[in-house]
Write an enzyme that holds these catalytic residues in place. Structure first.
Site: not given
Length: 326
Positions: A114-115, A121, A118
């Site tokens: 998940h992190e 992104h 980021h």
């Protein structure tokens, strides 16, 4: 499961999946760090530097709890110069004894992906102004790429990285249990979350009307026909997201809506010829979502990627609800 979830192998799996999807190569380098246990990687694409990724995995006194991504520097353009992003992923694992691998839980492995979503992104950003580049987007489009990246932990290609100290892969029976538990209790959890999101929104829509939190909660849940067996995830006085700053105000629903986007987007991959790592779909996702920051209306960006608005169907299927595909 922990013997099969070695932190170093999870990191390698993250790098491998990012390489398949976005053409990234992570090369360790020596660079100044504020903590000796940190590591730094230059991120290359077709041999060209696109940014730096810092990894700060271990707990220490004074460090924030939990796990998160930082933008040390956003990507932007200054005249003809491309200012490259510097991002980090941070966690609070306990270092093992010398020579022993650090073992983590399944939830921690999901959080790692998940992190890292980021971070990807931020690394994929291609914008002119830093104030609207990378993860500087609306709340649902902040959580969308990170939640989308969680899907790659359970792909067969990544599962091959999950080996114990003897080199044995995660047993098929355990993989089956993981898939089965992904739908456990989802009816309860969906109703519980929706109640909190609607109460959050109604609190903000009330404007300057005086509110008795206990009465407001009771009346709102009654209007929603909330089952007696399910209570709010957070009672109003403890509901930290409600007034913890404008990033979260009236936005609790955003996490669930981001899941609508993430599962719908992942189905675009799994339905394609190349599956979860389809190159054509990955390029469309990069061009329409990951690289544009907040330079376009997120709804328009998503339509450009998917060819239509997001549908809730994929999320419901992932949660075990019997929703047939079109």
């Amino acid at each position: 499961m922990k013997p099969y979830l070695q932190l170093e192998n999870i990191r390698k799996a993250m790098f491998w999946s990012a390489g398949k999807l976005y053409g990234f190569e992570f090369v360790p380098i020596k660079a100044p760090v504020y903590e000796a246990n940190m590591s730094v990687y230059k991120v290359l694409k077709k041999g060209k530097l696109v940014g730096l990724w810092y990894f700060d995995p271990y707990a220490r006194a004074g460090k924030n709890s939990g796990a998160w991504m930082n933008n040390y520097r956003e990507q932007y353009k200054l005249g003809s110069n491309q200012i490259l992003p510097i991002v980090s992923n941070n966690a609070n694992f306990i270092p093992g004894k010398s020579g022993e691998p650090v073992l983590i839980s399944w939830d921690d492995a999901v959080t790692m992906f998940h992190e890292f979503g980021h971070a990807l992104h931020g690394l994929n950003s291609d914008c002119t102004y830093k104030s609207i580049s990378g993860t500087n987007t609306l709340r649902d489009f902040v959580e969308f790429p990170s939640q989308f990246n969680e899907n790659y932990l359970t792909t067969p290609e990544v599962m091959k990285f999950l080996v114990n100290s003897k080199g044995q892969v995660l047993p098929k029976a355990m993989v089956k249990k993981i898939r089965n538990t992904s739908t456990f209790n989802q009816g309860f959890l969906t109703v519980e979350f929706l109640a909190s999101a609607i109460v959050d929104m109604k609190l903000h829509l009330a404007g300057d009307t005086p509110i008795d939190p206990v009465a407001f909660e009771k009346e709102t849940l009654k209007e929603l026909q909330m089952p007696d067996e399910i209570v709010m995830r957070h009672r109003i006085p403890q509901f930290g997201h409600v007034f913890s700053g404008e990033d979260y105000a009236a936005g609790y629903y955003g996490y669930l809506w981001a899941q609508v986007l993430d599962y719908d987007a992942f189905e675009a991959f799994t339905e394609s010829k190349g599956g979860a790592y389809d190159a054509t779909t990955a390029k469309k996702y990069h061009d329409a979502v990951l690289s544009v920051g907040n330079t376009v209306d997120p709804a328009e960006g998503y339509r450009k990627f998917r060819g239509r608005d997001a549908k809730v169907d994929a999320l419901l299927r992932a949660r075990g609800f019997p929703v047939a595909k079109d």
